[in-house]
Design an enzyme around this catalytic site. Sequence first.
Site, PDB file in Angstrom:
ATOM      1  N   ASP A   1     -38.820  17.947 -27.666  1.00 28.50           N
ATOM      2  CA  ASP A   1     -39.602  16.611 -27.694  1.00 28.50           C
ATOM      3  C   ASP A   1     -38.866  15.297 -27.538  1.00 28.50           C
ATOM      4  O   ASP A   1     -38.445  15.152 -26.120  1.00 28.50           O
ATOM      5  CB  ASP A   1     -40.327  16.728 -29.073  1.00 28.50           C
TER       6      ASP A   1
ATOM      7  N   ARG B   1     -48.538  29.294 -36.597  1.00 28.98           N
ATOM      8  CA  ARG B   1     -47.629  30.050 -35.660  1.00 28.98           C
ATOM      9  C   ARG B   1     -47.944  31.271 -35.029  1.00 28.98           C
ATOM     10  O   ARG B   1     -47.572  31.733 -33.869  1.00 28.98           O
ATOM     11  CB  ARG B   1     -46.385  30.275 -36.428  1.00 28.98           C
TER      12      ARG B   1
HETATM   13  P1  IMP Z   1     -37.051  16.688 -31.083  1.00 30.71           P
HETATM   14  O1  IMP Z   1     -35.828  16.575 -31.728  1.00 30.71           O
HETATM   15  O2  IMP Z   1     -37.994  15.611 -31.287  1.00 30.71           O
HETATM   16  O3  IMP Z   1     -36.610  17.122 -29.716  1.00 30.71           O
HETATM   17  O4  IMP Z   1     -37.714  17.742 -31.718  1.00 30.71           O
HETATM   18  C1  IMP Z   1     -37.927  19.054 -31.632  1.00 30.71           C
HETATM   19  C2  IMP Z   1     -38.732  19.935 -32.628  1.00 30.71           C
HETATM   20  O5  IMP Z   1     -39.805  19.257 -33.317  1.00 30.71           O
HETATM   21  C3  IMP Z   1     -39.049  21.192 -32.200  1.00 30.71           C
HETATM   22  O6  IMP Z   1     -38.184  22.157 -32.446  1.00 30.71           O
HETATM   23  C4  IMP Z   1     -40.290  21.506 -33.037  1.00 30.71           C
HETATM   24  O7  IMP Z   1     -39.956  22.192 -34.255  1.00 30.71           O
HETATM   25  C5  IMP Z   1     -40.890  20.068 -33.469  1.00 30.71           C
HETATM   26  N1  IMP Z   1     -41.994  19.604 -32.420  1.00 30.71           N
HETATM   27  C6  IMP Z   1     -41.891  18.758 -31.740  1.00 30.71           C
HETATM   28  N2  IMP Z   1     -43.133  18.638 -31.121  1.00 30.71           N
HETATM   29  C7  IMP Z   1     -43.765  19.459 -31.481  1.00 30.71           C
HETATM   30  C8  IMP Z   1     -45.343  19.677 -31.504  1.00 30.71           C
HETATM   31  O8  IMP Z   1     -46.053  19.372 -30.550  1.00 30.71           O
HETATM   32  N3  IMP Z   1     -45.852  20.713 -32.089  1.00 30.71           N
HETATM   33  C9  IMP Z   1     -44.966  21.376 -33.191  1.00 30.71           C
HETATM   34  N4  IMP Z   1     -43.709  21.193 -33.340  1.00 30.71           N
HETATM   35  C10 IMP Z   1     -43.252  20.173 -32.514  1.00 30.71           C
END
Ligand code: IMP
Length: 194
Positions: free
Chosen positions: A99, A161
């Site tokens: 993300d 999940r």
């Molecule tokens: P980042 O540090 O923002 O890249 O966060 C990544 C983590 O956030 C992922 O490994 C997911 O656990 C969670 N995450 C990000 N977007 C989503 C989504 O759309 N649905 C569910 N979990 C998400």
Amino acid sequence: MEGPATVLFTAGDIRERVRELGKAITRDYAGREPVLISVLKGGAWFHADLLRAIGGHASVDFMSISAYGESSSGVVRILKDLDRDIGGRDVVVLEDIVDTGLTLTYLLSTLRARRPATLEVCALLDKSARRITPIDIRYRGFDCPDKFVLGYGLDYGEVYRNLPFIVAVEDLEALSQDPLALAPLLGEAGDSYR
Ligand code: IMP
Ligand code: MG
């Protein structure tokens, strides 16, 4: 009027794409034994399927991490560390979704300090529009729209999940009011599983 969630990737789409990623990894690591590291819990479903799509040696290890506090600073606490040393190994980190990229950036710097021979990223979903820190995703399943997604390991409060497909939530407000608002999808998933 759109429904509360729309299917983005069917179980068949995922199966097909995972097979292609497995082929690419098999080809790129021929004659070597990469260690596939999965970040629990969300990455476990992807990990299990991808491993079975790899036609060569590959070992696995798991890590479990948790964000510190509420804010997404990217700094994470390691709840469960790897079982084995990755020094000198060919490492592929598997993620369900990237993300902002903050979590993975932190994780990669932690892993890089252990001196693996190579370190690559394989992500099923790339929500590239939200990226804050650039990440080189060597193996990418799908580009993901800037929406909250669920299924195939991805959860909302630990629910959903077990959906074998991935949906985009159209009304996140409704889901936050009632985390079980999309529960009918779970029944559908169970019935259609084969
Ligand atoms: P980042 O540090 O923002 O890249 O966060 C990544 C983590 O956030 C992922 O490994 C997911 O656990 C969670 N995450 C990000 N977007 C989503 C989504 O759309 N649905 C569910 N979990 C998400
Ligand atoms: Mg995750």
